[in-house]
Design a protein around this motif. Structure first.
Motif, short mmCIF file in Angstrom:
data_model
loop_
_atom_site.label_atom_id
_atom_site.label_comp_id
_atom_site.label_asym_id
_atom_site.label_seq_id
_atom_site.Cartn_x
_atom_site.Cartn_y
_atom_site.Cartn_z
N GLY A 411 0.79 -1.22 0.00
CA GLY A 411 0.00 0.00 0.00
C GLY A 411 0.82 1.27 0.00
N ASP A 412 1.88 1.34 0.82
CA ASP A 412 2.68 2.57 0.89
C ASP A 412 3.35 2.86 -0.45
N ASP A 413 3.90 1.82 -1.09
CA ASP A 413 4.53 2.03 -2.41
C ASP A 413 3.49 2.45 -3.44
N ALA A 414 2.31 1.83 -3.40
CA ALA A 414 1.26 2.18 -4.35
C ALA A 414 0.86 3.64 -4.20
N ILE A 415 0.70 4.10 -2.96
CA ILE A 415 0.34 5.50 -2.72
C ILE A 415 1.42 6.42 -3.27
N ARG A 416 2.67 6.06 -3.04
CA ARG A 416 3.77 6.92 -3.52
C ARG A 416 3.76 7.03 -5.04
N TRP A 417 3.59 5.91 -5.74
CA TRP A 417 3.61 5.95 -7.20
C TRP A 417 2.39 6.69 -7.76
N LEU A 418 1.24 6.49 -7.15
CA LEU A 418 0.05 7.19 -7.65
C LEU A 418 0.17 8.69 -7.43
N ARG A 419 0.76 9.09 -6.32
CA ARG A 419 0.97 10.52 -6.10
C ARG A 419 1.94 11.10 -7.12
N GLN A 420 2.95 10.30 -7.51
CA GLN A 420 3.87 10.78 -8.54
C GLN A 420 3.18 10.88 -9.90
N ALA A 421 2.25 9.98 -10.18
CA ALA A 421 1.47 10.10 -11.42
C ALA A 421 0.66 11.38 -11.40
N ILE A 422 0.09 11.72 -10.23
CA ILE A 422 -0.71 12.94 -10.11
C ILE A 422 0.17 14.17 -10.23
N TYR A 423 1.39 14.11 -9.66
CA TYR A 423 2.31 15.23 -9.80
C TYR A 423 2.66 15.47 -11.26
N ALA A 424 2.86 14.39 -11.99
CA ALA A 424 3.21 14.52 -13.40
C ALA A 424 2.04 15.05 -14.22
N HIS A 425 0.82 14.68 -13.84
CA HIS A 425 -0.36 15.14 -14.57
C HIS A 425 -1.52 15.20 -13.57
N HIS A 426 -1.77 16.39 -13.05
CA HIS A 426 -2.73 16.52 -11.94
C HIS A 426 -4.12 16.01 -12.32
N GLY A 461 -17.86 17.80 -15.70
CA GLY A 461 -18.12 18.60 -16.88
C GLY A 461 -18.71 17.79 -18.02
N ALA A 462 -19.06 18.47 -19.08
CA ALA A 462 -19.62 17.78 -20.25
C ALA A 462 -18.60 16.81 -20.84
N THR A 463 -17.32 17.18 -20.74
CA THR A 463 -16.24 16.32 -21.22
C THR A 463 -15.32 16.00 -20.06
N PRO A 464 -15.15 14.70 -19.71
CA PRO A 464 -14.27 14.36 -18.59
C PRO A 464 -12.85 14.85 -18.82
N ALA A 465 -12.16 15.15 -17.73
CA ALA A 465 -10.78 15.60 -17.82
C ALA A 465 -9.92 14.53 -18.50
N GLN A 466 -8.94 14.99 -19.26
CA GLN A 466 -8.03 14.06 -19.92
C GLN A 466 -7.09 13.46 -18.86
N ALA A 467 -7.05 12.14 -18.81
CA ALA A 467 -6.31 11.47 -17.74
C ALA A 467 -4.80 11.55 -17.92
N GLY A 468 -4.33 11.89 -19.11
CA GLY A 468 -2.90 12.00 -19.33
C GLY A 468 -2.22 10.68 -19.63
N LEU A 469 -2.99 9.60 -19.72
CA LEU A 469 -2.41 8.29 -20.03
C LEU A 469 -2.34 8.11 -21.55
N ARG A 470 -1.16 7.78 -22.06
CA ARG A 470 -0.99 7.66 -23.50
C ARG A 470 -1.20 6.23 -23.99
N TYR A 471 -0.86 5.24 -23.16
CA TYR A 471 -0.82 3.88 -23.66
C TYR A 471 -1.63 2.87 -22.84
N LEU A 472 -1.76 3.05 -21.55
CA LEU A 472 -2.41 2.03 -20.71
C LEU A 472 -3.90 1.96 -20.99
#
Length: 496
Positions: A411-426, A461-472
């Motif tokens: 869990g701690d590692d998962a939280i850290r990586w997800l926060r870094q994903a959010i930092y890269a693309h809020h 919104g009418a259009t959901p925010a772009q998640a910033g994921l290119r490939y997954l």
């Protein structure tokens, strides 16, 4: 065979079993028709007349059209709900007069009903056969034959602890075979969900699992199917739908109920929260978890090497290395195979791309995603880390590393990586959503609320925010995720 030729076949299949052969389904239908026409040496329109007349031939075609994408212990929190609450409550109502009948509708090759059987065995042991009657049905007769045989390859065991695999399965030349005593707990029947008259053994059910099937039907067909399933339920029965399908199946046919943070449908009133049954955990734990102390404030985010101090640097982030201007044919084919969940087909294609272009970020991430689905966590994480080393701003790599850690129970590692994903693309709302789930599990409810509110805001919104994921290809339905977050927020606001 062009699209115009397909029209009468599409209409016939939809009328008889509800399947929509649109989009990618058109190609699958065309391939199935070619296979059957070649086998019977018939022209397409002559074959159409054969389909209309012959139930056996229609069944042969349907067996080629169904999508048997499933694995053991899928959505384990719903299985926990069954064992911990729904089953004990149904047993109390029956008071020993009759077994509790549980139906897996659209059971495919049997992983779901067998998962229910193993989960019940974990709690009720040798009494399971006397207390419960497990039945399952599917329109695909070949899938039913595989289910009865009970032989499965590695792909069916994603996320299954080795202890459970060793306890209930035996080696077989084609993989692993479920123990005979477990197979005997489940009976399988042909079942067309559009038929108003179901086989007698699947009627009068206390609990029906109908998960990850309704996505293949339009709204009118879903309503008709739910009406048929409602007729199979007792007056106090329960219909469990896949977590991502809840909102799309709230059609006014049955009452939507929330319990323990999960959702199901029932023709009767919502049950009282009686806490029926002792706690059951998946994977089974030797002892209950201790009460958690209030979560400490989150630790400062430690950025990986190559990250700037300001989010504004995102605009200057380099593109992932190794992606050619025009993706090679193998990469395009692999991408389609992954999107279609044909992972065995995708892996050799991705290996061919990486042999020619070792730095191709998309191929690395798609291969990591496939391996993650196959529970090869170490290799998946290594591939994602390679992408991150080349591109410290890769939201996909951070997201994949977060999911891998989450699935491994880190869990701690998962939280850290997800926060870094959010930092890269809020605006990466999937990262916010999974982060909220982890924060709730850790006891940090207020932080989880903040993440849920962020997701709701991004998806309002009418259009959901772009998640910033290119490939997954995470395939998270935005409207369902927003609905679940709103319900979590509403539940958290109710005084306990």
């Amino acid at each position: 065979m062009n699209a115009l030729d397909l029209a009468p076949f599409q209409a016939l299949v939809k009328e008889r079993c509800g399947l929509q052969c649109e989009g990618d389904g058109q190609a699958k239908l065309a391939q199935a028709l070619q296979e059957r026409c070649t086998h019977l040496r018939m022209a397409p329109m002559a074959y159409y007349q054969q389909l209309v007349r012959s139930g056996a031939e229609f069944q042969a075609l349907v067996n080629l059209l169904t999508i048997n994408e499933t694995y053991f212990f899928r959505e384990p929190e719903q299985i926990e709900l069954l064992v911990q609450r729904l089953a004990p409550r149904a047993l109390a109502r029956h008071a020993g007069r009759a077994p509790v009948r549980i139906l897996s509708a659209g059971c495919s090759s049997g992983e779901e009903p067998y998962s229910l059987a193993m989960a019940l065995l974990e709690k009720y042991g040798d009494s399971t056969a006397q207390l419960f009657e497990l039945v399952a049905g599917d329109i695909d007769t070949e899938a039913l034959a595989k289910a009865r045989a009970g032989v499965y390859g590695d792909f069916s065991f994603r996320g299954v602890p080795d202890a459970i695999r060793q306890r209930y399965f035996e080696p077989h030349p084609q993989g692993q075979r479920l123990r005979e005593d477990v197979r005997r707990l489940v009976r399988f029947y042909p079942l067309n969900l559009l038929d108003s008259e179901a086989p007698q053994p699947v009627q009068d059910c206390d609990i029906i699992f109908f998960r990850n099937v309704s996505i293949y039907f339009d709204a009118a067909t879903r309503r008709r199917i739910q009406q048929n399933l409602a007729r199979l339920l007792r007056g106090d029965g329960v219909l469990v739908i896949g977590s991502a399908e809840t909102l799309a199946n709230d059609l006014g046919v049955l009452r939507l109920v929330e319990e323990a943070g999960l959702f199901y449908f029932t023709p009767g009133p919502a049950p009282q929260d009686d806490g029926a049954g002792s706690a059951w955990q998946w994977p089974p734990a030797p002892a209950p978890k201790p009460q958690r102390a209030p979560a400490p404030p989150p630790a400062p985010l430690q950025l990986p090497k190559g990250w700037g101090d300001l989010p504004e640097l995102l605009a200057q982030a380099p593109a992932p290395a190794g992606v050619p201007a025009e993706a090679p044919a193998a990469l395009a084919q692999a991408r389609q195979a992954v999107l279609g969940k044909h992972y065995a087909q995708a892996l050799p294609l991705l290996d061919a791309v990486l042999a020619a272009q070792p730095g191709c970020a998309e191929a690395r991430l798609l291969k990591a995603y496939v391996l993650l689905e196959r529970k090869d966590f170490d290799t998946a994480q290594a591939l994602a880390q390679q992408v991150l080393d080349a591109d410290p701003w890769s939201v996909d790599a951070c997201m994949l590393l977060g999911l891998a850690a989450k699935w491994r129970g880190q869990g701690d590692d998962a939280i850290r990586w997800l926060r870094q994903a959010i930092y890269a693309h809020h605006a990466c709302w999937p990262a916010h959503y999974f982060l909220a789930d982890l924060l709730r599990e850790s006891g940090a409810l207020e932080q989880a609320r903040r993440s849920w509110r962020v997701v709701v805001q991004m998806l309002s919104g009418a259009t959901p925010a772009q998640a910033g994921l290119r490939y997954l290809p995470l395939e998270l339905p935005a409207h369902e995720i927003r609905f679940l977050c709103e319900r979590h927020l509403a539940q958290a606001a109710v005084p306990r």
